[in-house]
Design a protein around this motif. Structure first.
Motif, short mmCIF file in Angstrom:
data_model
loop_
_atom_site.label_atom_id
_atom_site.label_comp_id
_atom_site.label_asym_id
_atom_site.label_seq_id
_atom_site.Cartn_x
_atom_site.Cartn_y
_atom_site.Cartn_z
N THR A 36 7.42 -0.46 -2.67
CA THR A 36 6.36 0.54 -2.80
C THR A 36 6.84 1.86 -3.40
O THR A 36 6.02 2.68 -3.81
CB THR A 36 5.77 0.87 -1.41
OG1 THR A 36 6.79 1.47 -0.61
CG2 THR A 36 5.25 -0.38 -0.72
N ASN A 233 1.85 3.87 -3.05
CA ASN A 233 2.70 2.90 -3.74
C ASN A 233 2.93 3.32 -5.19
O ASN A 233 1.99 3.56 -5.92
CB ASN A 233 2.03 1.52 -3.68
CG ASN A 233 2.99 0.41 -3.96
OD1 ASN A 233 3.73 0.46 -4.94
ND2 ASN A 233 3.00 -0.59 -3.09
N GLU A 236 2.41 -0.67 -7.59
CA GLU A 236 1.16 -1.40 -7.84
C GLU A 236 0.06 -0.97 -6.88
O GLU A 236 0.32 -0.33 -5.87
CB GLU A 236 1.40 -2.90 -7.71
CG GLU A 236 2.06 -3.30 -6.42
CD GLU A 236 2.63 -4.72 -6.48
OE1 GLU A 236 3.02 -5.21 -5.42
OE2 GLU A 236 2.66 -5.31 -7.56
N TYR A 237 -1.16 -1.35 -7.24
CA TYR A 237 -2.32 -0.97 -6.41
C TYR A 237 -2.45 -1.90 -5.20
O TYR A 237 -2.21 -3.09 -5.31
CB TYR A 237 -3.60 -1.02 -7.24
CG TYR A 237 -3.64 0.03 -8.30
CD1 TYR A 237 -4.00 1.34 -7.98
CD2 TYR A 237 -3.29 -0.27 -9.62
CE1 TYR A 237 -4.01 2.32 -8.95
CE2 TYR A 237 -3.29 0.71 -10.58
CZ TYR A 237 -3.64 2.01 -10.25
OH TYR A 237 -3.64 2.98 -11.19
N HIS A 238 -2.84 -1.33 -4.09
CA HIS A 238 -3.08 -2.12 -2.88
C HIS A 238 -4.29 -1.59 -2.16
O HIS A 238 -4.53 -0.38 -2.15
CB HIS A 238 -1.88 -2.04 -1.93
CG HIS A 238 -0.76 -2.92 -2.34
ND1 HIS A 238 -0.79 -4.27 -2.20
CD2 HIS A 238 0.43 -2.62 -2.92
CE1 HIS A 238 0.34 -4.79 -2.66
NE2 HIS A 238 1.10 -3.81 -3.12
N GLN A 253 -4.15 2.58 -2.32
CA GLN A 253 -2.99 3.32 -2.83
C GLN A 253 -2.49 2.66 -4.10
O GLN A 253 -2.72 1.49 -4.34
CB GLN A 253 -1.89 3.36 -1.78
CG GLN A 253 -1.45 2.01 -1.26
CD GLN A 253 -0.32 2.14 -0.26
OE1 GLN A 253 0.61 2.91 -0.47
NE2 GLN A 253 -0.39 1.38 0.82
N GLY A 254 -1.80 3.44 -4.88
CA GLY A 254 -1.25 2.88 -6.11
C GLY A 254 -0.68 3.95 -7.01
O GLY A 254 -0.75 5.14 -6.70
N LYS A 258 3.18 4.77 -13.28
CA LYS A 258 4.13 3.91 -12.57
C LYS A 258 5.50 4.60 -12.41
O LYS A 258 6.05 5.13 -13.37
CB LYS A 258 4.27 2.58 -13.31
CG LYS A 258 4.85 1.51 -12.41
CD LYS A 258 4.87 0.16 -13.08
CE LYS A 258 5.55 -0.84 -12.15
NZ LYS A 258 5.70 -2.14 -12.77
N SER A 262 1.93 8.81 -7.72
CA SER A 262 1.13 7.84 -6.96
C SER A 262 0.15 8.57 -6.06
O SER A 262 0.24 9.80 -5.89
CB SER A 262 2.05 6.95 -6.12
OG SER A 262 2.68 7.73 -5.13
#
Lengths: 803, 321
Positions: A36, A233, A236-238, A253-254, A258, A262
């Motif tokens: 994360t 994170n 990646e998105y969650h 979150q994400g 990158k 975030s």
């Protein structure tokens, strides 16, 4: 002044050795979660085969300075697989390390360095709880609660069901500094303490200091509970969440960019009110009355480059209670809540020098409005004229806070922290306004006697490892507080009835000024590799008080600042502890004893009533006294394996002394508690099935009850026993929960949690009340005692998901 | 799945609500025993003889019937009560009175005068208890008139002017032609201070029939009245056409106000777990090793009475009746 000099000299001596050493190099960087990108606060960095090491600070930053050479550096953190790096140290290095989370917290993933932290660090009286541990324990109504779990540790006690505050080593609920991403949380609970404001999905880490508070914390005399929110994170998105029987929560979150920036947004709401509504008649009171709470946590962070990082975090949450209906002619609204926004900037000056700058706005408010509607003609189409008489009440706190903290990682044996904090407070005591139809009534009802104050804290602290056996922390904090105008002081007559004079202070005119030197010290002696003795001392000043008119902690309790009448609370605490790890660090145990003194404590006067302070200063209704507390705490924990858990037991005694109460004789505090026992157990039955249990036992709270009565003017009057002389029955309950992980698909996890609160339905006392009925003439007069219990057996089911 | 979950959730919530509703239980409290002590209920009104009731306090959970309560009374065989105005001492006689317990110690030699101090001395069980009170200057009632809430029911309004630049404390009592000699406190909290309105026109509109504090012995309300409390609210609290109403405005000193205020706070905090309990203050000085409760209060009384002939016609009928 003499004391200040002694401390400065000691600190200077401790910092000296840095300059005497030979050529050294520094490894520094961040320790993060591999999946994360979250910072791992408190992660350990150790040199293999040596006892030299350090740990990551509150932002995941670490720095380790070593003589040139080849080293195996072990990075470790609870719940993560450790990582060993071979380093040839011939120049300063920046190393950001990513650790992988372990699926199950088994023995292998916790290296011995991590496991020995409790024995080897100089810090004592500290509680660290991973959120994952909190999530495995039974949750009230399925809502995982970090605050409730903290209360299962020895020395930290809950006041029982329906009480918002918690008590640390005999200190009051206002004496705990509760920080969420560095912002002060004045009201840490929803629904009178049944739920905490901390949404476990948004929380990354928490630590609590029950004693031996480091110098960077101040403003409270009992404890610090420091909670950090997740950063979001970076990879990646969650989306994750839970749907429960009384509440649901969602977190998204994400990355924004990158590995650079975030965000995380997490929200909760209870919906008992909405669930009940469809089953009620249109005219039912249940339809128009109800309660819910809502909260949202949001945070974004941006890694500008290796040396600069920006965080923006916020919280907003409120409780809303509504009662009444048009038919009743009554409409009562009671919203209360907290909010804050924190902007933080991390800057790494060099690999030994870390800085954080924070700008924080925080706000707490408690409002009540009661509208008496004039009788409504039900047949009339337009009831706009239904408004009648309305009373509105407001109280709250508004803070602006600017902090500058520096960490100088002077060497593997020496970490120096120093900084300065400034807070501007605005306290709104109970303010009343009355309205008839749309007209606000005159100034008799309004009292905008706000209190404005500036508070400054300057600190320096040094954690210094003298040798393999001795570690010393020494720090000092210098705090200042000034209350400024505008302010009106109402002078009372000798019987405290009438205002005989007023003193009016102009804008920024000083009303009261206080300052203090607050020394802090901890000392550790290692007896063996697995055992140590620690001692600590702290002295703190606190410039705000929570005036509680009731026997319980409720949102109606009033926050007031020090003034020309109210002096700062002062606390001193001495603690001594023995720490022992057993069976290859599978078990840890400790015994701590403490003695604490409290000065300038406040209580409301005998029989004070809400509303006394209208057109007056709230502090005109206080009395002042002191207190002391002492106790012994036992803690035994099995922390690895399929079966984990702990037993915490506290024996303590807390007394208060007020000249006006019981002729100055000591009386037990309302949260004085002789025995406090907590047992938690978690067992991983299969890979998917986990069962857990919590049992608590606590000596009953104290209360004051009438012991005699007499008749006067044709009516009877109670004679009360000495203050808090009656002890209610003991509080105990057992909670159970089972979590079943549903077969996970790719990128999709979900689980069911079934929990039962108060399994054997023990009727724990919330309060006891007495009253009399009947009359003497026909022989029906009698006195009755009743006990109210508020939480019976309560099952709850929650479905949690994550993808 | 979600539908099932919702159903389960609703059942869980409903079960919880059912469970929550049954959480009050009777308990037995083991309270420490307290020794009975002397209780003084004494007053001296302007232009009236001093009156003193004496009794003993009782354990909180003591079962009480008529006999037990009568046994708590202290009569002239057990105590001697002496009131002095500084020059004359009057040993009070144990005389009948039109109020439970129908006997009290009453003065016969002098009546209360304005701006006078009165000392109380009680000899009881070989010990001497003392107190002192003051009758402040009286404040005149400006007007007394009814406000009709409906065609038949009225509440009374009382107006007076508070003197400026001094702390004033008042009590308001009320009675009508059907009530015995005693003026009742006009409401639960029958005390007034000029804390928020020094020198202002004082006006109280909720002067209703008055509360009978004597409910301890002889309930003011019958059970039927209690049962239909709301329906009969007007009858219970309000005056009607044809009533004669008398209002009594008394000035008291700050010590007496403080005592009454503590009495009021005791009432409000009685059995209320959300406040600190309030102890009723006393101005009775007990000898060493003894305790005493109660008070000795001087009232600077002023009376105004009216006859509510009809909604539109109110006839003044003088002062006290």
């Amino acid at each position: 002044m003499k004391r200040v000099c002694v401390y400065c000299i000691l600190l200077a001596i401790m910092m000296l050795p840095q300059f005497a050493f030979a050529q050294k190099y520094t490894i520094s960087g961040y320790i993060k979660d591999k999946a994360t990108g979250e910072d791992l606060i408190g992660a350990n960095v150790m040199v293999a085969g040596q006892t030299i090491g350090t740990s990551a600070n509150g932002y995941g930053f670490y720095s380790l300075t070593l003589p040139s050479g080849k080293y195996d550096i072990i990075y470790s953190f609870i719940g993560y697989k450790d990582d060993t790096l071979h380093i040839n140290l011939n120049a300063d290095k920046t190393l950001t390390v990513h650790l992988s989370a372990a699926a199950i917290m088994t023995q292998e993933v916790v290296v011995s360095a991590e496991r020995k932290a409790n024995v080897q660090s100089s810090q004592m009286s500290v509680v660290r709880l991973p959120v994952e541990t909190v999530k495995t324990l039974p949750a009230f109504m399925g809502e995982v609660d970090v605050l409730k779990t903290i209360q299962l540790m020895p020395g930290v006690q809950s006041a029982g069901d329906g009480n918002a505050g918690f008590y640390v080593r005999g200190g009051g609920p206002d004496q705990n500094l509760i920080l969420l991403d560095e912002a002060t949380v004045y009201n840490a609970s929803h629904l009178f303490g049944f739920f905490s404001v901390f949404n476990a999905d948004a929380v990354k880490d928490m630590e609590m200091f029950k004693g031996g508070m480091p110098a960077e914390y101040g403003g409270r005399i009992s404890s610090v509970l420091n909670i950090s929110m997740k950063n979001g994170n970076m990879k990646e998105y969650h989306l994750e969440g839970g749907i429960g029987s009384v509440s649901s929560r969602f977190t998204v979150q994400g990355p924004i960019v990158k590995d650079k920036a975030s965000f995380i947004v997490s929200a909760r709401r209870t919906y008992i009110d909405a669930l009940i509504r469809p089953f009620t008649k249109k005219t039912s009171l249940l339809r128009t009355s109800g309660y819910y709470f809502f909260d949202i946590n949001a945070k974004a962070n941006w890694i500008i480059n290796d040396n600069n990082r920006l965080y923006l975090s916020g919280y907003y949450g409120y409780d809303k209670f509504r009662f009444g209906s048009k038919e009743m002619g009554l409409n009562m609204n009671m919203p209360w809540g907290n909010g804050f926004v924190t902007l933080r900037y991390n800057h790494v000056f060099n690999n030994k020098f870390f800085s954080n700058t924070s700008l924080i706005w925080s706000n707490y408010k408690f409002n009540t409005s009661v509208e008496m509607l004039t009788m409504v003609d039900e047949n009339a189409e337009n009831n706009e004229n239904a408004s009648g008489f309305a009373i509105k009440q407001k109280s709250g706190i508004n803070d602006w806070n600017l902090k500058q903290d520096f960490t100088w990682l002077a060497g593997p044996k020496n970490t120096v922290k120093f900084g300065v904090q400034y807070t501007h407070h605005k306290f709104t005591p109970n303010t009343l306004a009355a309205e008839i139809s749309d007209t606000t009534l005159g100034s008799d009802f309004s009292n905008n006697n706000n209190q404005f104050a500036h508070e400054v804290g300057i600190y320096i602290g040094d954690d210094f490892k003298i040798n393999d056996r001795f570690t010393l922390y020494i720090g000092v904090r210098n705090s200042y507080f000034v209350q400024v105008g505008p302010f009106t002081r109402y002078i009372k007559d000798e019987l405290h009835q009438n205002t005989i004079d007023e003193i009016r202070y102009k804008d920024n005119q000083p009303v009261a000024f206080y300052w203090d030197i607050e020394p802090r010290a901890s000392f550790k002696v290692s007896l063996t590799e697995n055992s140590s003795i620690k001692a600590s001392y702290m002295r703190n000043s606190q410039y705000i008080h929570l005036a509680s008119i009731s026997a319980t902690t409720l949102p109606i309790d009033l926050w007031v600042a020090c003034s020309d009448v109210v002096k700062p609370q002062k606390g001193s605490q001495y603690a001594l502890g023995y720490f022992q790890n057993l069976f290859n660090d599978k078990f840890e145990g400790s015994i701590e004893v403490y003695y604490k003194t409290l000065k300038n404590q406040i209580e409301y006067m005998d029989g004070a009533l809400p509303g006394d302070d209208i057109s007056d200063n709230a502090d005109n209704y206080f009395i002042f006294g002191k207190g002391y507390s002492y106790g012994v705490e036992f803690f035994f924990k099995k922390r690895v394996g399929l079966f984990t858990g702990w037993i915490g037991y506290t024996w303590s005694k807390t007394n208060k002394i007020f000249d006006e109460i019981d002729n100055g004789e000591p009386f037990p505090a309302k949260y004085d508690r002789r025995h406090d026992l907590s047992v938690t157990a978690t067992y991983q039955i299969t890979e998917r099935l986990t069962a857990s249990a919590v049992f608590v036992y606590a000596t009953g709270n104290t209360t004051t009850l009438p012991v005699a009565s007499y008749m006067i003017d044709g009516d009877y009057v109670n004679v009360y026993g000495s203050r808090n002389s009656y002890r209610m029955p003991a509080y105990h309950r057992l909670d159970l929960s089972v979590t079943y992980d549903i077969k996970t698909k790719k990128n999709w996890e979900s689980s069911f949690n079934f929990s039962i609160y108060n399994v054997y339905n023990h009727k724990n006392p919330y309060f006891i009340y007495v009253y009399n009925t009947g009359n003497v003439k026909d022989g029906t007069y009698k006195t009755v005692a009743k006990q109210l219990s508020i939480i019976p057996i309560l099952p709850a089911i929650t479905w949690n998901f994550k993808f | 799945m979600r539908e099932n979950l919702l159903k389960i959730s609703i059942i869980v919530v409903l079960l919880s609500l059912v469970a929550i509703s049954s959480c009050i239980k009777d308990i037995t409290l083991d309270l420490p025993q307290s020794e009975p002590c002397l209780v003084v209920d004494g007053y001296v009104d302007f232009d009236d003889y001093p009156v003193v009731f004496l009794s003993k306090s009782t354990a909180y959970f003591q079962e009480l019937d008529s006999n037990a309560v009568n046994d708590l009374q202290i009569n002239d065989t057990k105590a001697t009560v002496i009131v002095s105005d500084g020059s004359i001492s009057d040993t009070l006689q144990y005389l009948p009175i039109q109020r439970w317990p129908y006997k009290c110690f009453m003065g016969t030699k002098f009546k209360g005068e304005l701006n006078h101090r009165y000392d109380l001395k009680i000899l009881y069980e070989g010990k001497t208890y003392t107190s002192s009170t003051y009758i402040p200057d009286t404040i005149k009632i400006d007007t007394v008139f009814p406000t009709f809430m409906s065609d038949s029911f009225a509440v009374m309004r009382i107006n007076w002017r508070d003197p400026k630049y001094q702390s004033n404390y008042y009590t308001i009592h009320v009675k009508n032609q059907f009530q015995p000699m005693y003026y009742r406190p006009y409401a639960l909290n029958h005390i007034v201070s000029d804390k928020l309105a020094d020198g202002e026109e004082m006006s109280f509109a909720m002067v209703v029939k008055g509360l009978e504090r004597n409910a301890y012995y002889d309930n003011f309300f019958t059970q039927e009245e209690r049962d239909s409390f709301i329906n009969k609210l007007g009858d219970i609290f309000c005056f009607r056409e044809g009533d004669s109403v008398s209002l009594k405005l008394s000035t008291i000193d700050n010590v007496s106000y403080n005592i009454w205020e503590s009495w009021y706070r005791n009432y409000l905090t009685d059995g209320n777990p959300f406040t600190n309990p309030a102890t009723v203050k006393t101005n009775i000085i007990a000898p060493d090793g003894q305790d005493a409760k109660g008070f000795w209060i001087g009232y600077g009384c002023n009376y105004r009475s009216v006859y509510l002939y009809s909604k539109d016609s109110v006839v003044p009928i003088g002062g006290k009746f």
